[in-house]
Design an enzyme around this catalytic site. Structure first.
Site, PDB file in Angstrom:
ATOM      1  N   GLY A   1       0.136  -4.565  10.951  1.00 19.88           N
ATOM      2  CA  GLY A   1       1.760  -4.073   9.997  1.00 19.88           C
ATOM      3  C   GLY A   1       1.868  -2.786   9.354  1.00 19.88           C
ATOM      4  O   GLY A   1       0.669  -2.232   9.193  1.00 19.88           O
TER       5      GLY A   1
ATOM      6  N   LYS B   1       0.788  -1.548  -0.094  1.00 19.91           N
ATOM      7  CA  LYS B   1      -0.105  -0.127   0.404  1.00 19.91           C
ATOM      8  C   LYS B   1       0.867   0.944  -0.387  1.00 19.91           C
ATOM      9  O   LYS B   1       0.509   2.361  -0.671  1.00 19.91           O
ATOM     10  CB  LYS B   1      -0.986  -0.382   1.252  1.00 19.91           C
TER      11      LYS B   1
ATOM     12  N   GLY C   1      -0.476   0.832   6.291  1.00 19.44           N
ATOM     13  CA  GLY C   1      -1.100  -0.302   7.610  1.00 19.44           C
ATOM     14  C   GLY C   1      -2.237  -1.319   6.856  1.00 19.44           C
ATOM     15  O   GLY C   1      -3.116  -1.058   5.931  1.00 19.44           O
ATOM     16  N   ASP C   2      -1.761  -2.145   7.557  1.00 23.22           N
ATOM     17  CA  ASP C   2      -2.976  -3.542   7.312  1.00 23.22           C
ATOM     18  C   ASP C   2      -2.910  -4.165   8.367  1.00 23.22           C
ATOM     19  O   ASP C   2      -2.022  -4.289   8.914  1.00 23.22           O
ATOM     20  CB  ASP C   2      -2.332  -4.345   6.135  1.00 23.22           C
ATOM     21  N   SER C   3      -4.017  -4.799   8.664  1.00 22.17           N
ATOM     22  CA  SER C   3      -4.772  -5.675  10.104  1.00 22.17           C
ATOM     23  C   SER C   3      -5.010  -7.239   9.150  1.00 22.17           C
ATOM     24  O   SER C   3      -5.487  -7.185   8.718  1.00 22.17           O
ATOM     25  CB  SER C   3      -5.656  -4.735  10.660  1.00 22.17           C
TER      26      SER C   3
END
Length: 214
Positions: free
Chosen positions: A114, A56, A77-79
């Site tokens: 992340g 991203k 960011g990522d979850s």
């Protein structure tokens, strides 16, 4: 100094604003499933969310804001929520969200968030680094089916990893958190500060909102 957030997450935006940072929002448009499918071999939770966060952030490096190249730091960011070794992202569908709540009721899982930070000061990539923040989340055991149905009907759990929030309607169903609570929101400000220090940058240089006492 500006922070460019490669995310459309309202929770990440609210977290940054509460910490005194009003980022420039850039939608990455990344196909998360395609990125994950192209990864070499199976990934565990931390590796997956860091990979997607990186994708991203890198997707917006050539973006222009008001005709000008990015001059500052880019954050992706990522979850994902892990339960019984299985990873769960956004459910999207009410039936899937309900199924997940029935499975996680009264249990404990781990939310991985992340972060990927790109130093893009001066309009070009000067470096990048990433890290993951995780926290264990325990759900109440006495959540009723009616409460689950009511929560799913709000639409909130359809758009978030693990089908729950800690900063909104889902908070009432969570009994404890072990680890960084901001990891559950999807953005750890303390971890972001540490990542910035790797580039000899000060977290306080990102403050660009009026804060009490400042």
């Amino acid at each position: 100094m500006r922070l460019y957030l490669a995310s459309t997450s309202p929770a990440r935006l609210a977290t940054l604003r509460a910490a005194g940072v009003d980022p420039v929002l850039l939608a990455s448009g990344v196909d998360e499933e395609a990125v994950a499918a192209a990864a070499p071999g199976p990934l565990d939770g931390p590796a997956l969310v860091e990979l997607l966060a990186r994708a991203k952030a890198e997707a917006v490096t050539d973006s222009r804001v008001k005709g000008e190249p990015i001059d500052g730091f880019i954050l992706g960011g990522d979850s994902a929520f892990e339960l019984d070794g299985e990873l769960f992202g956004k459910p999207h569908e009410p039936a899937i969200a309900k199924q997940r709540w029935l499975a996680q009721r009264g249990r404990t899982g781990v939310l991985h968030s992340g972060h990927w930070l790109i130093d893009h000061r001066g309009g070009q990539v000067r470096g990048a680094t990433g890290a993951v923040s995780s926290a264990s989340v325990t759900f109440a055991s006495n959540i009723t089916d009616a409460e689950i149905d009511a929560y799913v009907a709000t639409g909130e759990p359809l758009k978030v990893a693990g089908a729950f929030t800690i900063d909104s309607l889902g908070a009432a169903f969570i009994t404890s958190i072990e680890g960084d609570p901001h990891a559950v929101v999807g953005l750890s400000v303390s971890l972001l500060r540490q990542l910035m220090r790797e580039f000899d940058a000060q977290w306080t240089d990102l403050w660009n909102m009026e804060r009490p006492g400042l």
